[in-house]
Design a protein around this motif. Structure first.
Motif, PDB file in Angstrom:
ATOM      1  N   SER A  62       0.841  -1.199   0.000  1.00 41.81           N
ATOM      2  CA  SER A  62       0.000   0.000   0.000  1.00 41.81           C
ATOM      3  C   SER A  62       0.875   1.248   0.000  1.00 41.81           C
ATOM      4  CB  SER A  62      -0.919   0.002   1.220  1.00 41.81           C
ATOM      5  OG  SER A  62      -1.740  -1.145   1.214  1.00 41.81           O
ATOM      6  N   ASN A  67       0.971   1.137  -6.492  1.00 38.06           N
ATOM      7  CA  ASN A  67       1.006   0.162  -5.396  1.00 38.06           C
ATOM      8  C   ASN A  67       2.090  -0.879  -5.624  1.00 38.06           C
ATOM      9  OD1 ASN A  67      -0.096  -2.145  -6.878  1.00 38.06           O
ATOM     10  ND2 ASN A  67      -2.042  -1.029  -6.857  1.00 38.06           N
ATOM     11  N   GLY A 173      -3.242   4.709  -3.709  1.00 40.78           N
ATOM     12  CA  GLY A 173      -2.906   5.514  -2.544  1.00 40.78           C
ATOM     13  C   GLY A 173      -3.043   7.014  -2.709  1.00 40.78           C
ATOM     14  N   THR A 210      -8.834  -1.366  -2.367  1.00 44.22           N
ATOM     15  CA  THR A 210      -7.544  -1.786  -2.920  1.00 44.22           C
ATOM     16  C   THR A 210      -7.565  -3.272  -3.239  1.00 44.22           C
ATOM     17  OG1 THR A 210      -6.375  -0.077  -1.667  1.00 44.22           O
ATOM     18  CG2 THR A 210      -5.063  -1.917  -2.491  1.00 44.22           C
TER      19      THR A 210
END
Length: 225
Positions: A62, A67, A173, A210
């Motif tokens: 993360s 990513n 993110g 995610t």
């Protein structure tokens, strides 16, 4: 007679400075390991892997901009001699499988880093694989050797192209402000997209979004030539 040990060169990729500092101290206490660089996000990890050609990258998942799964995929594709060990808080098999299919040769959770990371680095440098004790998925099922399959975009609730784009940025993110600036949209519009995505998917936290993006291949790899 003094003989220099050829040290394993390691790049650390994690978005928390204090984590990188701790890992550096841990690894540099080993006589056969040298930390040659640090990266604060996935994109920087890809760039520094190309310029430094480390033996091993210790990769978080993360992170902003890109990513760790996508960064691992690009490193494995463009720098195949560099081995990636994923070091993360995520323990579910979905993450493990995604990372291994992307090209990672090791997977550890952060709680076991102090006891297992050095062993993992040595194992992958020697050409092996290493899955930490906190993971339930084990080698031998074919996940490590199979190439990454084409992204699965037909499963799950249907998102519009814009929603998929926003979801990708979220999974990588980025903040609402950064997404708005990148896409040339207002913060209010991005917040509305985020709300609709969460409602459609019935997922109401970033970790879940995610995980969904990784599961269904909603990553920047689809846009890379």
């Amino acid at each position: 007679m003094n003989m220099d040990i050829k040290k394993t060169q390691v790049l650390l990729a994690d978005d928390h400075t204090i984590v990188r500092q701790g890992l550096r101290a841990l690894l540099e206490a080993e006589p056969d390991i040298e930390v040659v660089g640090e990266a604060a996000d996935g994109a920087e990890a890809v760039e520094k892997s190309a310029s430094l050609a480390p033996d091993v990258v210790v990769m978080d998942i993360s992170m902003s901009r890109m990513n760790g799964v996508e960064a691992t995929r690009r490193i494995a594709r463009h720098n195949p001699e560099t081995r990636v060990v994923v070091l993360t808080i995520h323990t579910c098999d979905e993450y493990v499988t995604s990372c291994l299919k992307a090209g990672a040769k090791g997977y550890l959770v952060k709680e076991s880093a102090s006891s297992d990371l050095v062993q993992a680095i040595r194992a992958v440098k020697a050409g092996g694989t290493y899955l930490g004790p906190a993971t339930t998925l084990k080698p031998g099922i074919g996940a490590i050797e199979r190439p990454e399959a084409a992204p699965r975009r037909s499963n799950g609730p249907r998102l519009t192209p814009r929603e998929s784009q926003v979801l990708r940025f979220i999974a990588e993110g980025n903040t609402n402000r950064k997404i708005a600036a990148t896409l040339g949209l207002s913060m209010k519009t991005i917040e509305a997209h985020r709300s609709r995505i969460m409602q459609k998917l019935d997922i109401h936290n970033i970790a879940g979004l995610t995980r969904y993006a990784i599961r269904y291949g909603i990553t920047s790899t689809a846009e890379e030539s």
